[in-house]
Design an enzyme around this catalytic site. Structure first.
Site, PDB file in Angstrom:
ATOM      1  N   HIS A 141       3.420 -13.180 -37.751  1.00 31.83           N
ATOM      2  CA  HIS A 141       4.883 -13.261 -37.717  1.00 31.83           C
ATOM      3  C   HIS A 141       5.319 -13.656 -39.137  1.00 31.83           C
ATOM      4  CE1 HIS A 141       8.800 -15.065 -36.756  1.00 31.83           C
ATOM      5  NE2 HIS A 141       8.737 -14.523 -35.554  1.00 31.83           N
ATOM      6  N   ASP A 218      -0.863 -21.031 -35.757  1.00 34.70           N
ATOM      7  CA  ASP A 218       0.457 -20.814 -35.165  1.00 34.70           C
ATOM      8  C   ASP A 218       0.251 -20.537 -33.676  1.00 34.70           C
ATOM      9  OD1 ASP A 218       2.906 -19.998 -34.251  1.00 34.70           O
ATOM     10  OD2 ASP A 218       3.198 -18.413 -35.750  1.00 34.70           O
ATOM     11  N   LYS A 244      10.087 -21.285 -26.733  1.00 38.15           N
ATOM     12  CA  LYS A 244       9.244 -20.265 -26.113  1.00 38.15           C
ATOM     13  C   LYS A 244       8.463 -20.826 -24.924  1.00 38.15           C
ATOM     14  CE  LYS A 244       8.367 -17.754 -30.450  1.00 38.15           C
ATOM     15  NZ  LYS A 244       9.391 -16.697 -30.485  1.00 38.15           N
TER      16      LYS A 244
END
Lengths: 437, 163
Positions: A141, A218, A244
């Site tokens: 990302h 991550d 999330k």
């Protein structure tokens, strides 16, 4: 029925916990929310936790001697314990951040500050020299790429990256030659937010340890879907985000092994992160407070703690089994559709229920519009992962991503809507769009 | 969004232009006298357009004598550049300004249309973009090529400054 009998996980009944899922969209259609990889919906207990904090306990934390300040501080620190327990860490190893992006930038700027000589002797282990190497992967990302590009530009370090294979799996075989004596940081995602592929963490940790490089994980995408034990994974630092994992926006966490957090120089400076301040200089509070300057996002942290407890109560092994079941359903559903191609593993093993597809001849933005008309909310675009899309020669994909409340009906609705896309744009040979407008 | 609104968004003429775009193809070598080239990106979806114009300034009013573009993106963005090509090629700059302003006005009507026959005649096929005005997220798709045009005209030297 909408439950998943093969796993015994009752996603359909869980939907009642998520008030937003009961609303309709468009002309009264049932909402099929398959954009949980972007942000998950919130259970009532999380919404209530934030409301309750503001309604009854709101006060500044870690300062003030009144009862409210004590209650607020207790709630804030209890949330830290809840999040720590959820990811297999100690509370003192959890730093509140505004999200995963902020956590990764914190680490990159702490290294920058150490390179500039801040943090004293203890911080020298983080200092970079020109020609040192930072290793990432092509599947990152932008949040786990751009901060390292910037760090490299500030310090003269060199950015390198691990490639993926044709199915979206990371090329672990490349670690042998990419991790060198110059490698200082190995930053990688626990799962791709595009391909859904889960990263085998051990080879990265082993390779980094061999040369004394820091590992930065991550875990934004995995923490909501799999049991994650950061101590067992053996990474040095990790980031997660609240929104999330069914929690509020504006809050996340940075995990760091205690001795690393103690040695790492602070980034944001000011109130609450200091011990003694004179007009000339300041000494820092111990971690995690050293990294928490200014008034914190207390209500959101409390909400994130409750989200962690909610997931724990569901049982993360059961959540993972449900996710795996949905992965298989999603992959099976798109496998038979003509002109639809998966960007990522076609095999459900070691994969999250995040499925990105390309519809031949139809841009993802147009796919998303047709799906939206059917009440199906997906993400279209590059999902903040332009290099990975370029790697596969596509500008944009259409991504369906699941959560605990995602049902078999949701997957079926997605597949039905997707099957109609090429027909709508007149690309299906068997029938074409009727009428002339 | 309702199905009706979607049918309004994807007018057949838009789909036709998207599938067989006009003026799209290899760009000439960059930097020729009187030409300007602009590359525009929509960062949220990755749509891209590179548009080049040639402007003849020998007459009383400058005229767009060549217009080519390359790009990738959704049907809305691609069809819009295709129609832009048809509207702008051969037009003088005051006419380009008028059609560009009219197109922007159309997108600003939230799907109601301009209710002005002269304006609709001026836009031709591009009146099919009326329905796009109902989708704020798609207006920037429709404008991508027009932003490139504004920039390219400046870079060609035909315009003093960006308007």
């Amino acid at each position: 029925m909408t439950s998943a009998p093969s796993t015994g996980f009752a996603a359909a009944s869980l939907r009642a916990d998520f008030p937003l899922l009961s609303r309709t969209v468009g002309d009264g259609r049932r909402l099929v929310y398959l954009d949980s990889g972007a942000t998950a919906q919130k259970p009532q207990v999380v919404i209530d936790a934030e409301v309750d904090f503001y309604t009854r306990h709101n006060a500044a934390v870690h300062r003030g001697a009144h009862q409210l300040a004590e209650e607020a501080t207790d709630a804030f620190e209890r949330a830290r314990e809840q999040v720590a327990t959820f990811v297999g860490a100690d509370p003192g190893e959890i730093v509140w951040t505004p999200g995963a992006t902020a956590g990764l930038n914190l680490v990159a700027y702490a290294i920058s500050n150490a390179t500039a000589g801040r943090g004293g002797e203890a911080a020298r282990r983080f200092a970079l020299a020109s020609g040192d190497e930072l290793l990432v992967t092509v599947a990152e990302h932008h949040a786990n790429l751009v901060p390292w590009q910037e760090l490299a530009a500030r310090t003269g370090a060199v950015l390198r990256w691990v490639d993926t294979d044709e199915q979206g799996r990371l090329r672990i075989d490349q670690l042998d030659h990419l991790v060198t004596s110059r490698t200082r940081v190995v930053a990688f995602s626990h799962a791709s937010n595009v391909t859904g592929a889960i990263t085998p963490v051990q080879p990265f940790v082993d390779a980094a340890r061999r040369v004394g490089a820091l590992t930065v994980l991550d875990a934004s995408q995995t923490v909501p879907h799999l049991p994650v034990d950061l101590h067992a994974l053996g990474v040095d630092l990790a980031v997660l985000t609240g929104h999330k994992m069914l929690g509020p926006t504006g809050v996340g966490a940075l995990y760091g092994r205690r001795e690393l957090l103690e040695a790492m120089p602070p980034v944001l400076t000011g109130g609450s992160m200091v011990e003694v301040v004179t007009m000339e200089a300041a000494t820092y509070a111990p971690p995690p407070q050293k990294f928490e300057a200014g008034t914190q996002m207390v209500a959101q942290a409390v909400g994130m703690g409750v989200a962690a407890e909610y997931l724990t109560a569901l049982g993360m092994p059961e959540v993972a089994a449900h996710d795996h079941h949905l992965t298989r359903l999603l992959l099976d559903a798109v496998a038979d559709l003509p002109g639809v191609r998966v960007i990522g593993p076609r095999d459900a093993a070691d994969r999250l229920a995040i499925v990105s597809v390309v519809v031949d001849g139809v841009h993802a933005h147009d796919v998303g519009q047709v799906l939206d008309a059917a009440g199906v909310a997906v993400r279209v675009g590059h999902h903040c992962a332009q290099p990975l899309h370029r790697r596969y020669g596509v500008a944009a994909t259409t991504r369906a991503s699941a959560s605990v409340y995602t049902t078999e009906d949701d997957v079926a609705a997605f597949a039905d809507a997707l099957a109609g896309v090429r027909r709508f744009f007149g690309l299906d040979d068997s029938s074409s769009r009727t009428g002339d407008r | 969004m309702t199905v009706d609104a979607m049918e309004q968004l994807y007018q057949q003429v838009i789909l036709d232009h998207a599938r067989r775009p006009h003026g799209r193809g290899d760009l000439p070598v960059e930097g020729a006298e009187g030409t300007g080239r602009s590359h525009q990106v929509n960062p949220t979806c990755g749509d891209e357009v590179t548009l080049e114009v040639r402007v003849d300034r020998s007459g009383a009013t400058p005229v767009v004598t060549a217009l080519r573009w390359e790009g990738q993106g959704c049907s809305i963005s691609q069809a819009s550049v295709s129609m832009l090509h048809d509207l702008v090629l051969g037009a003088d700059l005051p006419a380009v300004d008028t059609v560009a302003a009219t197109f922007r006005d159309l997108l600003g009507t939230r799907g109601a249309g301009l209710e002005d026959e002269d304006a609709e005649d001026l836009l031709g096929d591009a009146t099919a973009f009326t329905g796009v005005g109902k989708f704020p997220a798609r207006i920037k798709c429709a404008l991508l090529g027009w932003v490139a045009l504004t920039d390219a005209l400046v870079l060609s030297g035909a315009r003093e400054e960006r308007s």
